[in-house]
Scaffold this motif. Structure first.
Motif, mmCIF file in Angstrom:
data_model
loop_
_atom_site.group_PDB
_atom_site.id
_atom_site.type_symbol
_atom_site.label_atom_id
_atom_site.label_comp_id
_atom_site.label_asym_id
_atom_site.label_seq_id
_atom_site.Cartn_x
_atom_site.Cartn_y
_atom_site.Cartn_z
ATOM 1 N N HIS A 1 -17.277 13.710 4.301
ATOM 2 C CA HIS A 1 -16.666 12.517 4.900
ATOM 3 C C HIS A 1 -17.542 11.283 4.665
ATOM 4 N N ILE A 2 -16.872 10.133 4.529
ATOM 5 C CA ILE A 2 -17.596 8.864 4.629
ATOM 6 C C ILE A 2 -16.915 8.018 5.709
ATOM 7 N N LEU A 3 -17.744 7.547 6.634
ATOM 8 C CA LEU A 3 -17.245 6.653 7.682
ATOM 9 C C LEU A 3 -17.514 5.240 7.198
ATOM 10 N N THR A 4 -16.448 4.547 6.849
ATOM 11 C CA THR A 4 -16.596 3.323 6.066
ATOM 12 C C THR A 4 -16.555 2.043 6.897
ATOM 13 N N GLY A 5 -16.385 2.139 8.207
ATOM 14 C CA GLY A 5 -16.282 0.920 9.008
ATOM 15 C C GLY A 5 -15.168 0.041 8.455
ATOM 16 N N ASP A 6 -15.453 -1.253 8.290
ATOM 17 C CA ASP A 6 -14.433 -2.168 7.752
ATOM 18 C C ASP A 6 -14.696 -2.490 6.278
ATOM 19 N N PHE A 7 -15.581 -1.719 5.679
ATOM 20 C CA PHE A 7 -15.865 -1.903 4.252
ATOM 21 C C PHE A 7 -14.707 -1.395 3.408
ATOM 22 N N LEU A 8 -14.034 -0.347 3.877
ATOM 23 C CA LEU A 8 -12.902 0.235 3.146
ATOM 24 C C LEU A 8 -11.926 0.854 4.134
ATOM 25 N N PHE A 9 -10.644 0.500 3.988
ATOM 26 C CA PHE A 9 -9.595 1.121 4.784
ATOM 27 C C PHE A 9 -8.815 2.093 3.889
ATOM 28 N N ASN A 10 -7.775 2.679 4.467
ATOM 29 C CA ASN A 10 -6.981 3.621 3.690
ATOM 30 C C ASN A 10 -5.741 2.953 3.093
ATOM 31 N N GLY A 11 -5.506 3.219 1.816
ATOM 32 C CA GLY A 11 -4.283 2.794 1.142
ATOM 33 C C GLY A 11 -4.061 1.299 1.191
ATOM 34 N N GLU A 12 -2.848 0.904 1.620
ATOM 35 C CA GLU A 12 -2.466 -0.506 1.622
ATOM 36 C C GLU A 12 -3.360 -1.364 2.521
ATOM 37 N N GLY A 13 -4.069 -0.724 3.452
ATOM 38 C CA GLY A 13 -4.996 -1.461 4.323
ATOM 39 C C GLY A 13 -6.066 -2.188 3.536
ATOM 40 N N GLY A 14 -6.399 -1.681 2.367
ATOM 41 C CA GLY A 14 -7.372 -2.344 1.501
ATOM 42 C C GLY A 14 -8.787 -2.272 2.042
ATOM 43 N N VAL A 15 -9.271 -3.429 2.456
ATOM 44 C CA VAL A 15 -10.622 -3.524 3.032
ATOM 45 C C VAL A 15 -10.559 -4.506 4.200
ATOM 46 N N GLY A 16 -11.668 -4.595 4.942
ATOM 47 C CA GLY A 16 -11.749 -5.560 6.029
ATOM 48 C C GLY A 16 -11.839 -6.980 5.498
ATOM 49 N N ARG A 17 -11.495 -7.926 6.354
ATOM 50 C CA ARG A 17 -11.515 -9.333 5.968
ATOM 51 C C ARG A 17 -12.963 -9.836 5.863
ATOM 52 N N ASP A 18 -13.149 -10.791 4.977
ATOM 53 C CA ASP A 18 -14.503 -11.295 4.701
ATOM 54 C C ASP A 18 -14.700 -12.741 5.169
ATOM 55 N N ASP A 19 -13.840 -13.198 6.079
ATOM 56 C CA ASP A 19 -13.947 -14.597 6.525
ATOM 57 C C ASP A 19 -14.514 -14.706 7.935
#
Ligand code: FE2
Length: 234
Positions: free
Chosen positions: A120-138
């Motif tokens: 497992h990797i617990l990715t926080g908001d660095f990477l979401f699943n599928g269409e979620g993409g990644v967390g916002r960078d603003d």
């Protein structure tokens, strides 16, 4: 555990043999519940870890440390009070016989890390699943270019590892990294131009972060906010 309307995910790891427990990204105001689950399982909380400085909710880590004496763990350069153990890529935390390792993955914030446990990797908001993409960078300390470049850290992991994200809409099926390499729009992008266009669209869609003015100072100063502002969903 998925907490309320914020879609923030808390992960609880328990080693059945040693009865040690680790909480990852526990949310202030919901953490009494997390503790009750640990207690019901006859386990002891050893570490409360935050994958990064959250802007959308108050971390429970400092209060968990105060209540239980557990270690409050974050990435080595995190600018917050209350942290009792800073980790970097050379550190390994043991949960019974299971190792937890840390991978610097900045961009959503400058203190984001992936937590690796076998499979497992617990990715926080660095990477979401599928269409979620990644967390916002603003948000504070977010840097889109750094996030885009840091995606190469994922090359360290096999297709089979499960992506346990820090947010995702209720009902989202957790998928492995191989599936995400095929289906996550961010992981298919070749250029930064595509990435920043996607980010800017997200910022427009998501709008302002409801609890940011409460969450950021509370997380930096490790202080509980007034109770009446905590029960509203973010
Ligand atoms: Fe975040």
């Amino acid at each position: 555990m998925l907490h309320g309307d914020s879609w923030a995910k808390t992960y609880l790891l328990i080693d059945e043999e040693s009865k040690q427990a680790i909480l990852i990204d526990s949310v202030f105001g919901r953490h009494e519940y997390d503790l009750s689950v640990i207690q019901a399982r006859g386990a002891t909380l050893q570490h409360a870890i935050a994958t990064h400085t959250h802007a959308d909710h108050v971390t429970a880590c400092f209060d968990l440390r105060e209540k239980t004496g557990c270690e409050y763990v974050m990435w080595k350069d995190t600018v917050s009070l209350g942290i009792s153990k800073f980790v970097d890529e050379d550190d390994v935390l043991m949960l019974g016989k299971t190792p937890l390792k840390f991978h610097f993955s900045p961009g959503h914030t400058n203190d984001s890390m992936i937590i690796e446990i076998p499979g497992h990797i617990l990715t926080g908001d660095f990477l979401f699943n599928g269409e979620g993409g990644v967390g916002r960078d603003d948000l504070p300390s977010g840097r889109p270019k750094i996030h885009f470049e840091a995606l190469s850290v994922l090359n360290r992991f096999d297709d089979e590892v499960m992506v346990q994200s820090g947010h995702d809409p209720p009902g989202t099926v957790m998928r492995n990294l191989g599936w995400n390499r095929e289906n996550n729009p961010i992981l298919k992008m070749k250029t930064y131009a595509e990435y920043i266009a996607w980010q800017e669209r997200q910022w427009e869609i998501l709008g302002p972060v409801t609890q940011i003015k409460i969450a950021v100072p509370a997380n930096i100063f490790a202080e509980a906010p007034e109770s009446d502002v905590m029960n509203k969903p973010s």
